[in-house]
Scaffold this motif. Structure first.
Motif, PDB file in Angstrom:
ATOM      1  N   LYS A 257       0.828  -1.203   0.000  1.00  0.00           N
ATOM      2  CA  LYS A 257       0.000   0.000   0.000  1.00  0.00           C
ATOM      3  C   LYS A 257       0.867   1.260   0.000  1.00  0.00           C
ATOM      4  CE  LYS A 257      -3.707  -0.211   2.683  1.00  0.00           C
ATOM      5  NZ  LYS A 257      -4.559  -0.461   3.888  1.00  0.00           N
ATOM      6  N   LYS A 258       1.968   1.202   0.736  1.00  0.00           N
ATOM      7  CA  LYS A 258       2.882   2.337   0.761  1.00  0.00           C
ATOM      8  C   LYS A 258       3.508   2.562  -0.608  1.00  0.00           C
ATOM      9  CE  LYS A 258       7.008   4.081   3.129  1.00  0.00           C
ATOM     10  NZ  LYS A 258       8.058   3.780   4.163  1.00  0.00           N
ATOM     11  N   ALA A 259       3.867   1.466  -1.279  1.00  0.00           N
ATOM     12  CA  ALA A 259       4.446   1.575  -2.619  1.00  0.00           C
ATOM     13  C   ALA A 259       3.445   2.180  -3.595  1.00  0.00           C
ATOM     14  CB  ALA A 259       4.890   0.198  -3.100  1.00  0.00           C
ATOM     15  N   ALA A 260       2.160   1.823  -3.437  1.00  0.00           N
ATOM     16  CA  ALA A 260       1.122   2.371  -4.307  1.00  0.00           C
ATOM     17  C   ALA A 260       1.037   3.884  -4.152  1.00  0.00           C
ATOM     18  CB  ALA A 260      -0.220   1.723  -3.986  1.00  0.00           C
ATOM     19  N   LYS A 261       1.115   4.360  -2.920  1.00  0.00           N
ATOM     20  CA  LYS A 261       1.075   5.807  -2.675  1.00  0.00           C
ATOM     21  C   LYS A 261       2.267   6.499  -3.329  1.00  0.00           C
ATOM     22  CE  LYS A 261      -1.338   5.450   1.788  1.00  0.00           C
ATOM     23  NZ  LYS A 261      -1.220   5.679   3.262  1.00  0.00           N
ATOM     24  N   GLU A 262       3.435   5.878  -3.231  1.00  0.00           N
ATOM     25  CA  GLU A 262       4.631   6.464  -3.825  1.00  0.00           C
ATOM     26  C   GLU A 262       4.531   6.500  -5.344  1.00  0.00           C
ATOM     27  OE1 GLU A 262       7.294   7.913  -2.431  1.00  0.00           O
ATOM     28  OE2 GLU A 262       6.269   7.727  -0.495  1.00  0.00           O
ATOM     29  N   GLN A 263       3.987   5.442  -5.918  1.00  0.00           N
ATOM     30  CA  GLN A 263       3.851   5.385  -7.378  1.00  0.00           C
ATOM     31  C   GLN A 263       2.841   6.407  -7.897  1.00  0.00           C
ATOM     32  OE1 GLN A 263       2.818   1.261  -7.708  1.00  0.00           O
ATOM     33  NE2 GLN A 263       4.844   0.600  -7.011  1.00  0.00           N
ATOM     34  N   LEU A 264       1.831   6.697  -7.095  1.00  0.00           N
ATOM     35  CA  LEU A 264       0.805   7.659  -7.494  1.00  0.00           C
ATOM     36  C   LEU A 264       1.193   9.098  -7.181  1.00  0.00           C
ATOM     37  CD1 LEU A 264      -2.305   5.647  -6.290  1.00  0.00           C
ATOM     38  CD2 LEU A 264      -1.887   6.350  -8.645  1.00  0.00           C
ATOM     39  N   LYS A 265       2.146   9.291  -6.319  1.00  0.00           N
ATOM     40  CA  LYS A 265       2.555  10.629  -5.909  1.00  0.00           C
ATOM     41  C   LYS A 265       2.986  11.463  -7.114  1.00  0.00           C
ATOM     42  CE  LYS A 265       5.506  12.988  -2.533  1.00  0.00           C
ATOM     43  NZ  LYS A 265       6.557  12.793  -1.491  1.00  0.00           N
ATOM     44  N   GLY A 266       2.322  12.573  -7.311  1.00  0.00           N
ATOM     45  CA  GLY A 266       2.628  13.445  -8.433  1.00  0.00           C
ATOM     46  C   GLY A 266       2.096  12.949  -9.764  1.00  0.00           C
ATOM     47  N   ARG A 267       1.383  11.802  -9.725  1.00  0.00           N
ATOM     48  CA  ARG A 267       0.857  11.226 -10.974  1.00  0.00           C
ATOM     49  C   ARG A 267      -0.617  10.819 -10.812  1.00  0.00           C
ATOM     50  NH1 ARG A 267       5.112   6.841 -13.216  1.00  0.00           N
ATOM     51  NH2 ARG A 267       4.903   5.946 -11.131  1.00  0.00           N
TER      52      ARG A 267
ATOM     53  N   PHE B   6       2.444  -0.283 -15.611  1.00  0.00           N
ATOM     54  CA  PHE B   6       3.470   0.576 -16.204  1.00  0.00           C
ATOM     55  C   PHE B   6       4.056   1.526 -15.164  1.00  0.00           C
ATOM     56  CE2 PHE B   6       4.500   4.693 -18.171  1.00  0.00           C
ATOM     57  CZ  PHE B   6       5.501   4.303 -19.053  1.00  0.00           C
ATOM     58  N   MET B   7       3.185   2.113 -14.327  1.00  0.00           N
ATOM     59  CA  MET B   7       3.640   3.046 -13.302  1.00  0.00           C
ATOM     60  C   MET B   7       4.509   2.370 -12.249  1.00  0.00           C
ATOM     61  SD  MET B   7       0.097   5.248 -12.823  1.00  0.00           S
ATOM     62  CE  MET B   7       0.726   6.200 -11.437  1.00  0.00           C
ATOM     63  N   SER B   8       4.249   1.098 -11.980  1.00  0.00           N
ATOM     64  CA  SER B   8       5.042   0.381 -10.980  1.00  0.00           C
ATOM     65  C   SER B   8       6.452   0.080 -11.470  1.00  0.00           C
ATOM     66  CB  SER B   8       4.344  -0.929 -10.600  1.00  0.00           C
ATOM     67  OG  SER B   8       4.379  -1.859 -11.676  1.00  0.00           O
ATOM     68  N   LYS B   9       6.642   0.138 -12.787  1.00  0.00           N
ATOM     69  CA  LYS B   9       7.944  -0.178 -13.372  1.00  0.00           C
ATOM     70  C   LYS B   9       8.700   1.053 -13.850  1.00  0.00           C
ATOM     71  CE  LYS B   9       6.127  -4.608 -15.048  1.00  0.00           C
ATOM     72  NZ  LYS B   9       5.738  -5.387 -16.252  1.00  0.00           N
ATOM     73  N   GLU B  10       7.958   2.108 -14.198  1.00  0.00           N
ATOM     74  CA  GLU B  10       8.562   3.324 -14.736  1.00  0.00           C
ATOM     75  C   GLU B  10       8.242   4.516 -13.836  1.00  0.00           C
ATOM     76  OE1 GLU B  10      10.541   3.383 -17.274  1.00  0.00           O
ATOM     77  OE2 GLU B  10      10.253   1.288 -17.878  1.00  0.00           O
ATOM     78  N   PRO B  11       9.262   5.207 -13.327  1.00  0.00           N
ATOM     79  CA  PRO B  11       9.023   6.354 -12.439  1.00  0.00           C
ATOM     80  C   PRO B  11       8.682   7.643 -13.182  1.00  0.00           C
ATOM     81  CG  PRO B  11      11.368   5.987 -12.688  1.00  0.00           C
ATOM     82  CD  PRO B  11      10.695   4.876 -13.441  1.00  0.00           C
TER      83      PRO B  11
END
Length: 234
Positions: free
Chosen positions: A8-18, A93-98
């Motif tokens: 869940k924390k990783a999901a927040k980071e991946q969505l941050k700013g996106r 795609f977002m989980s693999k590309e920042p």
């Protein structure tokens, strides 16, 4: 080891700013849902009677066929399945590309709509068959097949039945963890309801992104244990 807090924390980071594209895609799905439920039901029921509700500003159609209403609900769910698969592909795609993302990345995923329709129908069929035994087997199988769309999102050319088989392997021994992970989202669902549903525009992307992170972890576990191989995804 299943680490739901980290997923869940990783999901927040991946969505941050996106957040923009995920929120807009969710909004589009909800708007389309409203259009479907407001569309002329005569197409599904053969009932040509329709009344325009000027107070609501929406088309309110009178129909008496329960079968027609059920068919419309199935159609709406299939449309939702297509949007879910497109979003899962976006989050994969977002989980693999920042880097940045665009709305076209989501639209590209809608090209898998036919695979999403077939996948949803196949999944619902088996869940329904297991539910005939009792509702608990139906719930168990729901979680058994829960990674099916994630498999199809990452592997667009994979067959529906193959994706289901892989999902069963990925979730083996982890269905309880998946269930309790869903339980942790309940407080957020209540908050979204208190916001008159507006919060769901952010909830669904967060939930789906978390599910994609779980998928990648379960895939890693299954590959390490030898239960599946990389060639199974081709």
């Amino acid at each position: 080891m299943f680490r739901r807090v980290e997923y869940k924390k990783a999901a927040k980071e991946q969505l941050k700013g996106r957040w923009k594209v995920p929120v807009l895609s969710t909004l589009l799905a909800l708007v389309l849902f409203s259009i479907i439920y407001g569309a002329p039901l005569s197409f599904f029921t053969g009932d040509m009677r329709a009344n325009l509700d000027f107070n609501a500003g929406l088309f309110d159609f009178d129909f008496s066929s329960k079968n027609g209403a059920a068919l419309l609900s199935v159609f709406a769910c299939l449309v939702w399945a297509a949007f879910c698969l497109a979003q899962l592909r976006l989050f994969d795609f977002m989980s693999k590309e920042p880097g940045g993302i665009s709305f076209s990345d989501f639209v590209e995923g809608l090209g898998q709509w036919w695979q999403a329709v077939r996948g949803a129908l196949w999944q619902w069929l088996w869940i329904w068959l297991w539910s005939l035994l009792f509702f608990i087997p139906g719930i168990v199988k729901w979680y058994s097949y829960s990674m099916m769309f994630c498999v199809m999102a990452e592997n667009p050319k994979i067959g529906v039945m193959k994706a289901m088989d892989i999902s069963k392997e990925l979730t083996r021994g982890y269905k309880g963890d998946l269930f309790f992970t869903d339980i942790t989202f309940i407080p957020l669902v209540f908050l979204c309801c208190l916001s008159c549903g507006v919060g769901f525009l952010w909830f669904f992307p967060y939930y789906q992104a978390t599910r994609v992170n779980i998928y990648h972890e379960l895939k890693k576990f299954a590959l390490a244990s030898g239960r599946i191989e990389e060639k199974d995804f081709n």
